[in-house]
Scaffold this active site. Structure first.
Site, PDB file in Angstrom:
ATOM      1  N   CYS A 333       0.963  -1.085   0.011  1.00 46.86           N
ATOM      2  CA  CYS A 333       0.006  -0.050  -0.043  1.00 46.86           C
ATOM      3  C   CYS A 333       0.929   1.195  -0.157  1.00 46.86           C
ATOM      4  O   CYS A 333       1.543   1.712  -1.074  1.00 46.86           O
ATOM      5  CB  CYS A 333      -0.811  -0.070   1.041  1.00 46.86           C
ATOM      6  SG  CYS A 333      -2.387   1.074   0.930  1.00 46.86           S
ATOM      7  N   HIS A 431      -3.641  -5.777   1.051  1.00 45.28           N
ATOM      8  CA  HIS A 431      -3.298  -6.009   2.524  1.00 45.28           C
ATOM      9  C   HIS A 431      -3.775  -7.263   2.771  1.00 45.28           C
ATOM     10  O   HIS A 431      -4.457  -7.902   1.940  1.00 45.28           O
ATOM     11  CB  HIS A 431      -4.215  -5.072   3.381  1.00 45.28           C
ATOM     12  CG  HIS A 431      -3.651  -3.553   3.547  1.00 45.28           C
ATOM     13  ND1 HIS A 431      -2.241  -3.201   4.052  1.00 45.28           N
ATOM     14  CD2 HIS A 431      -4.069  -2.508   2.923  1.00 45.28           C
ATOM     15  CE1 HIS A 431      -2.423  -1.978   4.115  1.00 45.28           C
ATOM     16  NE2 HIS A 431      -3.222  -1.489   3.192  1.00 45.28           N
TER      17      HIS A 431
END
Length: 483
Positions: A333, A431
């Protein structure tokens, strides 16, 4: 089956007193009895969040509590989520969607509006479920925060729900915490309190009895239970990074994660921490990155600020040295965005508008935008001519132009991530990347040619939830609590 008590709120004398865990355990206890139960937290402040099936964002603790109820999480289980992005400001998430950035004073003024949202979500849950287990935030006795409170007694009074107060005996001063917290509440709030729970007790309960008797005599409230200290619950933490594990010189893989100032979703690394074949080390301020097979740059709520922090610590130089020595680097991310060439924030989504030069390790250019990507995703990882299934979720602002090879094929037909031409650096927006054992082993083979023990992280979480529920059933007076 209907519950004898439709709603119960767990408040704590401090942060990290055990509210989240106690609510999760109570949810599982009721679910075992066949009760249609759901969790609820009016207001949460956390950088570790979860994506719901309806594309919203809530605190991770409520996602774990929903699992304890054997249901899918929804945005109404945590209608107000505060995600700090500076020392004085935060992004406000309302019923799963980003509302705006606010400083502390602005949010204080906004709480009257937020209360309407909180009560709306609570009303929706009460119509769908027979029992609601509610978690407070911090302490109800914070004098400076009581005006307009929506997180603790302000909500309990508005929704007319009973309360129990939990305290952590392991940190000391448990009787002062419980007695003092109750004393600082108003008369009507004190009447609302059904009793106390003492958490994380170690030792002989008989040696505690005189203190319990004193507390009950002085307050007129019963101690409903003394819960033992439960080690190794393997539940995802919401805020604090799990304490450093003891390193093993005989493991197959050494992983290092630099701790950024606004690190988010560090639950990504729980599966690594729990694997006996992996050493997971967190590197903090003033420390060097050393002795790593794999360096992972984590997610962050403030990408450009944390990129500057990373460089100020000299970690960029440590990473370059690591690569020269043949090591591997991953970014997740915000960490993925840092590995690229540029990060532009023309609209000031994360702070002051501007641009930052990335680490330049991936041919990726990112522009931060106001719209947030919130999706649960399945994908196929293609790496070293092998494939593995990946399940994860995306929580990010920004869109990246990728000129490198992209190793992930998403279930919607799009691609994600990037891998460098040299094959040593990789990034992804996903994630939960390591939770699938097949994908984790493909990564470890990429890093140093080894495979690690396969563990099912969901099974470990279920075991932890059941241990909490077992302890509650054994050590709490549930007949009194739910009569």
């Amino acid at each position: 089956m209907k519950s004898a008590i439709p709603s119960l709120m767990v408040q704590g004398t401090t942060s990290d007193a055990g509210k989240s865990v106690l609510v999760a355990g109570l949810c599982r206890v009721l679910a075992r009895k066949g009760i249609n139960v759901a969790p609820f937290k009016p207001q949460n402040m956390a950088l570790n969040s979860a994506v719901t099936k309806d594309g919203g964002e809530i605190g991770r603790a409520q996602a774990v509590q929903a699992q304890a109820c054997n249901i899918e999480p929804t945005v109404h289980m945590n209608p107000v989520l505060i995600k700090p992005n500076s020392d004085t400001g935060a992004q406000i998430i309302l019923q799963g969607k980003a509302l705006s950035n606010m400083d502390a004073a602005s949010f204080h003024d906004y709480k009257k509006v937020a209360m309407n949202t909180v009560l709306d979500s609570f009303s929706k849950l009460t119509k769908e479920f027979d029992s609601i287990m509610i978690e407070g935030a911090g302490s109800p006795a914070e004098i400076n925060l009581r005006e307009g409170d929506i997180a603790n007694m302000g909500f309990a009074e508005a929704a007319d729900v009973p309360v129990i107060i939990v305290a952590d005996i392991d940190r000391g001063g448990v009787f002062a915490h419980l007695y003092g917290t109750l004393a600082l509440l108003s008369e009507s709030e004190q009447t609302r309190v059904k009793g106390f729970v003492i958490n994380r007790f170690r030792g002989d309960i008989r040696l505690l009895q005189s203190g319990l008797d004193w507390l009950e005599e002085k307050t007129g409230k019963p101690v409903l239970g003394v819960l033992p200290y439960l080690h190794g619950l393997n539940l995802e933490a919401e805020d604090a990074i799990t304490a450093q594990q003891e390193l093993n010189s005989e493991v197959k893989l050494n992983v290092v994660v630099p701790v950024l100032t606004r690190i988010s979703n560090h639950t990504d690394f729980d599966v690594l921490r729990l694997n006996p074949d992996i050493n997971l080390s967190y590197v903090g301020k003033g420390e060097k990155i050393d002795k790593a097979d794999l360096i992972i740059l984590p997610g962050t709520k403030s990408v450009r600020d944390d990129l500057a922090y990373l460089k100020s610590q000299g970690w960029d130089k440590d990473i370059l040295r690591h690569i020269r020595l043949g090591g591997k680097v991953m970014g997740i991310c915000g960490g993925y965005q840092m590995l690229g060439k540029t990060i532009d924030d023309p609209d000031g989504v994360e702070g002051e508008p501007g641009s930052s030069e990335g680490l330049g390790l991936l041919n990726v250019h990112t522009v931060l935008t106001g719209s947030k990507q919130l999706t649960k995703t399945e994908a196929v990882l293609n790496l070293n001519n092998q494939k593995a299934k990946v399940k994860g979720y995306e929580i990010h602002v920004g869109r990246s132009q990728v000129l490198d090879e992209q190793p992930l094929e998403l279930d919607n037909g799009e691609c994600d991530g990037a891998i460098s031409e040299c094959g040593q650096i990789m990034g992804t927006y996903l994630h939960g990347f390591f939770d699938e054992a097949e994908a984790l082993n493909l990564i470890t083979e990429w890093v140093n040619g080894t495979q690690v023990k396969q563990q099912d992280f969901e099974v470990l979480k279920e075991q932890g939830i059941n241990r909490i529920a077992d302890a509650i059933e054994q050590h709490m007076n549930l007949d009194f609590l739910f009569k």
